[in-house]
Design a protein around this motif. Structure first.
Motif, PDB file in Angstrom:
ATOM      1  N   TYR A  14       0.832  -1.209   0.000  1.00 28.53           N
ATOM      2  CA  TYR A  14       0.000   0.000   0.000  1.00 28.53           C
ATOM      3  C   TYR A  14       0.865   1.257   0.000  1.00 28.53           C
ATOM      4  O   TYR A  14       0.575   2.226  -0.702  1.00 28.53           O
ATOM      5  N   VAL A  15       1.943   1.236   0.776  1.00 32.28           N
ATOM      6  CA  VAL A  15       2.850   2.388   0.817  1.00 32.28           C
ATOM      7  C   VAL A  15       3.494   2.581  -0.557  1.00 32.28           C
ATOM      8  O   VAL A  15       3.582   3.706  -1.067  1.00 32.28           O
ATOM      9  N   LYS A  16       3.952   1.469  -1.171  1.00 31.45           N
ATOM     10  CA  LYS A  16       4.542   1.557  -2.515  1.00 31.45           C
ATOM     11  C   LYS A  16       3.535   2.118  -3.521  1.00 31.45           C
ATOM     12  O   LYS A  16       3.874   2.952  -4.351  1.00 31.45           O
ATOM     13  N   LEU A  17       2.309   1.628  -3.437  1.00 33.02           N
ATOM     14  CA  LEU A  17       1.263   2.108  -4.333  1.00 33.02           C
ATOM     15  C   LEU A  17       1.008   3.600  -4.121  1.00 33.02           C
ATOM     16  O   LEU A  17       0.908   4.367  -5.087  1.00 33.02           O
ATOM     17  N   LEU A  45       1.583   6.476  -6.903  1.00 33.58           N
ATOM     18  CA  LEU A  45       0.526   7.411  -7.286  1.00 33.58           C
ATOM     19  C   LEU A  45       0.953   8.853  -7.025  1.00 33.58           C
ATOM     20  O   LEU A  45       0.691   9.736  -7.833  1.00 33.58           O
ATOM     21  N   GLY A  46       1.612   9.075  -5.903  1.00 31.40           N
ATOM     22  CA  GLY A  46       2.115  10.419  -5.594  1.00 31.40           C
ATOM     23  C   GLY A  46       3.116  10.887  -6.635  1.00 31.40           C
ATOM     24  O   GLY A  46       3.108  12.047  -7.049  1.00 31.40           O
ATOM     25  N   GLY A  47       3.971   9.972  -7.091  1.00 28.63           N
ATOM     26  CA  GLY A  47       4.939  10.313  -8.135  1.00 28.63           C
ATOM     27  C   GLY A  47       4.258  10.672  -9.442  1.00 28.63           C
ATOM     28  O   GLY A  47       4.647  11.624 -10.120  1.00 28.63           O
TER      29      GLY A  47
END
Length: 156
Positions: free
Chosen positions: A17-20, A24-26
């Motif tokens: 979830y953190v990676k996702l 998405l933030g990137g």
């Protein structure tokens, strides 16, 4: 051991979830950067165009102060050796040449050369209606760059 395996799976899921979220933030940051770049590019284009029109308009104001010079630039009036306005006409021809070349340079620096057909037509017309402008160009052509093809074609 079962609780430990479940805890490990929960941690893995949280990391996913953190990676996702970071991905998405990137993507969002990249989209914002592209939008900002486009806005900056549009602002630069508008600034260049405003500069071009200001340069041309400012040089045309010379005809307000000295309206009798207009005929040398728009009515094909020839400049004679005993003409009392000779120096003013030559000075205005220099200004007109410098201004036209500068406008073409602004467009080239900005990468808008293909989008300024109207300006090229204006400059071509200026040469076609002014033997003085053609003569002055021929005397000073080493001073110019981007106006050369227009002058050569129009002053034949």
């Amino acid at each position: 051991m079962n609780i430990r395996a479940e805890r490990r799976e929960e941690i893995k899921l949280m990391l996913e979830y953190v990676k996702l979220a970071l991905s998405l933030g990137g993507v969002v940051a990249l989209l914002i950067a592209v939008a900002e770049w486009r806005m900056a590019n549009l602002a630069a284009t508008e600034t260049v165009y405003q500069r071009m029109t200001t340069e041309w308009r400012d040089h045309l104001k010379s005809f307000i102060d000295k309206p009798k010079l207009r005929s040398y630039f728009e009515e094909r009036k020839q400049l004679t050796s005993n003409d009392e306005d000779a120096q003013a006409v030559l000075a205005l021809a220099d200004v007109r040449l410098d201004t036209a070349d500068a406008i073409l340079s602004y467009a080239a620096f900005h990468g808008s050369t293909d989008e300024i057909g109207g300006w090229k037509n204006t400059f071509s017309h200026a040469f076609q209606t002014s033997p003085v402008l053609c003569a002055r160009y021929n005397e000073t052509k080493n001073n110019y760059g981007l106006i050369i093809p227009i002058a050569v074609a129009a002053c034949h």
